[in-house]
Motif scaffolding. Structure first.
Motif, PDB file in Angstrom:
ATOM      1  N   ILE A  43      12.192   4.858 -26.497  1.00 37.34           N
ATOM      2  CA  ILE A  43      11.315   6.018 -26.679  1.00 37.34           C
ATOM      3  C   ILE A  43       9.843   5.618 -26.534  1.00 37.34           C
ATOM      4  CG2 ILE A  43      12.944   7.323 -28.098  1.00 37.34           C
ATOM      5  CD1 ILE A  43      11.336   6.334 -30.584  1.00 37.34           C
ATOM      6  N   HIS A  44       9.591   4.375 -26.116  1.00 35.40           N
ATOM      7  CA  HIS A  44       8.238   3.868 -25.849  1.00 35.40           C
ATOM      8  C   HIS A  44       7.316   3.995 -27.068  1.00 35.40           C
ATOM      9  CE1 HIS A  44       9.339   3.294 -21.668  1.00 35.40           C
ATOM     10  NE2 HIS A  44       9.917   4.483 -21.736  1.00 35.40           N
ATOM     11  N   CYS A  45       7.878   3.705 -28.224  1.00 37.08           N
ATOM     12  CA  CYS A  45       7.063   3.748 -29.441  1.00 37.08           C
ATOM     13  C   CYS A  45       6.159   2.514 -29.548  1.00 37.08           C
ATOM     14  CB  CYS A  45       7.961   3.827 -30.666  1.00 37.08           C
ATOM     15  SG  CYS A  45       8.990   2.348 -30.910  1.00 37.08           S
ATOM     16  N   LEU A  46       6.493   1.482 -28.792  1.00 39.43           N
ATOM     17  CA  LEU A  46       5.721   0.223 -28.709  1.00 39.43           C
ATOM     18  C   LEU A  46       5.709  -0.595 -30.002  1.00 39.43           C
ATOM     19  CD1 LEU A  46       2.747   1.197 -26.376  1.00 39.43           C
ATOM     20  CD2 LEU A  46       5.063   0.473 -25.807  1.00 39.43           C
ATOM     21  N   GLN A  47       6.677  -0.344 -30.877  1.00 34.92           N
ATOM     22  CA  GLN A  47       6.797  -1.195 -32.070  1.00 34.92           C
ATOM     23  C   GLN A  47       7.091  -2.640 -31.660  1.00 34.92           C
ATOM     24  OE1 GLN A  47       6.477  -0.580 -35.490  1.00 34.92           O
ATOM     25  NE2 GLN A  47       5.444   1.207 -34.672  1.00 34.92           N
ATOM     26  N   GLY A  61       0.317   1.778 -18.812  1.00 38.92           N
ATOM     27  CA  GLY A  61       0.086   3.206 -19.025  1.00 38.92           C
ATOM     28  C   GLY A  61       0.676   3.718 -20.326  1.00 38.92           C
ATOM     29  N   GLY A  62       0.693   2.876 -21.353  1.00 39.88           N
ATOM     30  CA  GLY A  62       1.197   3.301 -22.651  1.00 39.88           C
ATOM     31  C   GLY A  62       2.713   3.296 -22.771  1.00 39.88           C
TER      32      GLY A  62
END
Ligand code: SF4
Ligand code: SF4
Length: 100
Positions: A43-47, A61-62
């Motif tokens: 989910i591209h939460c980037l944890q 790009g996030g």
């Protein structure tokens, strides 16, 4: 304690600053396990990016785009922190790679 040097007489130790592996060396060669990324679950939460101690989660790009296996040391933090089980640790010899 006679004969021991005082702290001012001891030679200076070395200092290795954190987060410098990318500039200095490829450090992924001694990994026993590697993280596999399942993009369909992500989910591209980037944890994982936030917690990776080796700056080995690739982001553009996030959004997460993969794993830098040249520097990942296989610690498993990313797999442990992922809220969606989108990263799994597998034996290094399996030859699997981050997806896609
Ligand atoms: S922690 Fe899991 S869900 Fe979040 S970006 Fe990383 S792989 Fe994706
Ligand atoms: S296994 Fe460790 S070093 Fe490798 S990407 Fe995950 S958190 Fe970073």
């Amino acid at each position: 304690m006679a004969g021991l040097k005082g702290w001012r007489e001891l030679p200076l130790g070395g200092v290795v600053l954190g987060g410098t592996a990318r500039e200095l060396n490829k450090t992924g060669s001694w990994r026993a396990e590697r993280p596999i990324w399942y993009v369909e679950k992500c989910i591209h939460c980037l944890q994982c990016w936030l917690h990776c101690p080796d700056n080995s989660i690739l982001v553009q790009g996030g959004k997460m785009t993969g794993i830098d296996y040249e520097h990942c040391k296989g610690c498993g933090v990313c797999a442990a922190i992922c809220p969606k089980d989108a990263i799994a640790m597998v034996p290094e010899r399996s030859g699997e790679c981050a997806r896609p």
